[in-house]
Design an enzyme around this catalytic site. Structure first.
Site, PDB file in Angstrom:
ATOM      1  N   GLU A  49       0.064   1.303  -5.604  1.00  0.00           N
ATOM      2  CA  GLU A  49      -0.524   0.337  -4.678  1.00  0.00           C
ATOM      3  C   GLU A  49      -1.908   0.858  -4.304  1.00  0.00           C
ATOM      4  O   GLU A  49      -2.044   1.971  -3.784  1.00  0.00           O
ATOM      5  CB  GLU A  49       0.323   0.212  -3.400  1.00  0.00           C
ATOM      6  CG  GLU A  49       1.489  -0.730  -3.515  1.00  0.00           C
ATOM      7  CD  GLU A  49       2.212  -0.889  -2.185  1.00  0.00           C
ATOM      8  OE1 GLU A  49       1.588  -0.641  -1.128  1.00  0.00           O
ATOM      9  OE2 GLU A  49       3.393  -1.231  -2.202  1.00  0.00           O
ATOM     10  N   ASP A  60      -2.013  -2.345   9.629  1.00  0.00           N
ATOM     11  CA  ASP A  60      -2.041  -0.924   9.317  1.00  0.00           C
ATOM     12  C   ASP A  60      -2.100  -0.066  10.570  1.00  0.00           C
ATOM     13  O   ASP A  60      -2.753  -0.418  11.560  1.00  0.00           O
ATOM     14  CB  ASP A  60      -3.251  -0.604   8.435  1.00  0.00           C
ATOM     15  CG  ASP A  60      -3.154  -1.269   7.076  1.00  0.00           C
ATOM     16  OD1 ASP A  60      -2.049  -1.235   6.497  1.00  0.00           O
ATOM     17  OD2 ASP A  60      -4.157  -1.826   6.598  1.00  0.00           O
ATOM     18  N   TYR A 175       8.838  -6.517  -1.014  1.00  0.00           N
ATOM     19  CA  TYR A 175       8.516  -5.307  -0.246  1.00  0.00           C
ATOM     20  C   TYR A 175       9.179  -5.453   1.117  1.00  0.00           C
ATOM     21  O   TYR A 175       8.744  -6.241   1.943  1.00  0.00           O
ATOM     22  CB  TYR A 175       6.996  -5.196  -0.117  1.00  0.00           C
ATOM     23  CG  TYR A 175       6.467  -3.920   0.503  1.00  0.00           C
ATOM     24  CD1 TYR A 175       7.060  -3.333   1.624  1.00  0.00           C
ATOM     25  CD2 TYR A 175       5.338  -3.299  -0.007  1.00  0.00           C
ATOM     26  CE1 TYR A 175       6.559  -2.179   2.199  1.00  0.00           C
ATOM     27  CE2 TYR A 175       4.815  -2.141   0.555  1.00  0.00           C
ATOM     28  CZ  TYR A 175       5.431  -1.589   1.649  1.00  0.00           C
ATOM     29  OH  TYR A 175       4.921  -0.448   2.222  1.00  0.00           O
TER      30      TYR A 175
END
Length: 263
Positions: A49, A60, A175
């Protein structure tokens, strides 16, 4: 068969789960990123990734936010991120690469032009965290038509009412975000994650990889044992932030990969 599908098929034939590693393009600089990328497959990484830095990385945590800021300060762009993939492909034509980031840089580049450029560079999949399924016509569906997988995130709050909306245009793998929150924070128990992965797999044949909160080889082994793969990002990015050498970072990655593959 796409590189991603081929990788999961090969791992399944060996009875192994995947190890997926995340690094930020341009952190701490272009050459170091390329050196780490080139070493990841040899360290046991099955899927790379590659983060595309963005000014407002809302999903994030601090570690990856700071990595993105360092990359931007060093002049990293989406174009240069694709250039990294092109350089990597000169010596590796089999390891899948998933570009992970946000929609604004892609929109600014132009969706059609981006998909052409990404495909030409050798990108296999996209994770665009701020494009929900309701916006699939923006990028997800065009990416699929271009032969690029669009990988969707699911979370502990993606229940049976939401899953039918999330899954239809998803490809490559799912994911699963093991915790509610941002990258690099907290951890989840393998028992809880295992139940969630099993629940998701009742609705899809796609592999399910687990990320967020995985920091050690033991964590990687535990999560890989209950899923089709384990994803590690912040722990690797922190090594680069600490100024560790490429060799030291790759040694750490190998330990993580060995953990995931031992499951």
């Amino acid at each position: 068969m796409t590189r991603i599908a081929a990788k999961f098929a090969d791992l399944k034939s060996q009875g192994k789960s995947a190890f997926v590693s995340y690094i930020m393009a341009g952190d701490p600089d272009y050459d170091t990123t390329l050196a780490v990328m080139n070493g990841l497959p040899g360290a046991g990484v099955d899927i790379i990734e590659l983060g595309a830095p963005f000014t407002d990385p809302m999903a994030d945590g601090p570690t990856i936010q700071l990595a993105g800021q360092r990359a931007l300060d060093g002049g990293m762009t989406l174009k240069k991120t694709l250039q990294l993939v092109t350089e990597f492909r000169k010596t590796d034509d089999t390891t899948p690469i998933v570009l992970m980031g946000y929609y604004n840089p892609i929109y600014s580049h132009g969706v059609d032009a981006f998909l052409v450029d990404a495909k030409a560079a050798g990108v296999d999949g996209l994770i665009v965290v701020d494009l929900p399924p309701e916006e699939d016509s923006e990028l997800c569906i065009p990416a699929g038509k271009a032969g690029i997988d669009f990988i969707r995130l699911t979370t502990p709050t993606t229940d049976e009412r939401r899953l039918p909306t999330v899954l239809p245009n998803t490809s490559g793998f799912i994911y699963y975000v093991a915790i509610t929150g941002i990258t690099g924070s907290g951890s989840a128990s393998p028992e809880t994650v295992g139940r969630e992965v099993a629940r998701i797999k009742q609705s899809t044949d796609l592999p399910v990889c687990v990320g967020f909160g995985i920091k050690t080889p033991q964590d990687a082994a535990a999560m890989a044992a209950v899923a089709d793969g384990a994803v590690v990002g912040s722990a690797i990015v922190q090594k680069l932030a600490d100024g560790d050498s490429v060799e030291t970072v790759l040694d750490f990655v190998k330990d993580l990969a060995d953990g995931a593959h031992s499951a």
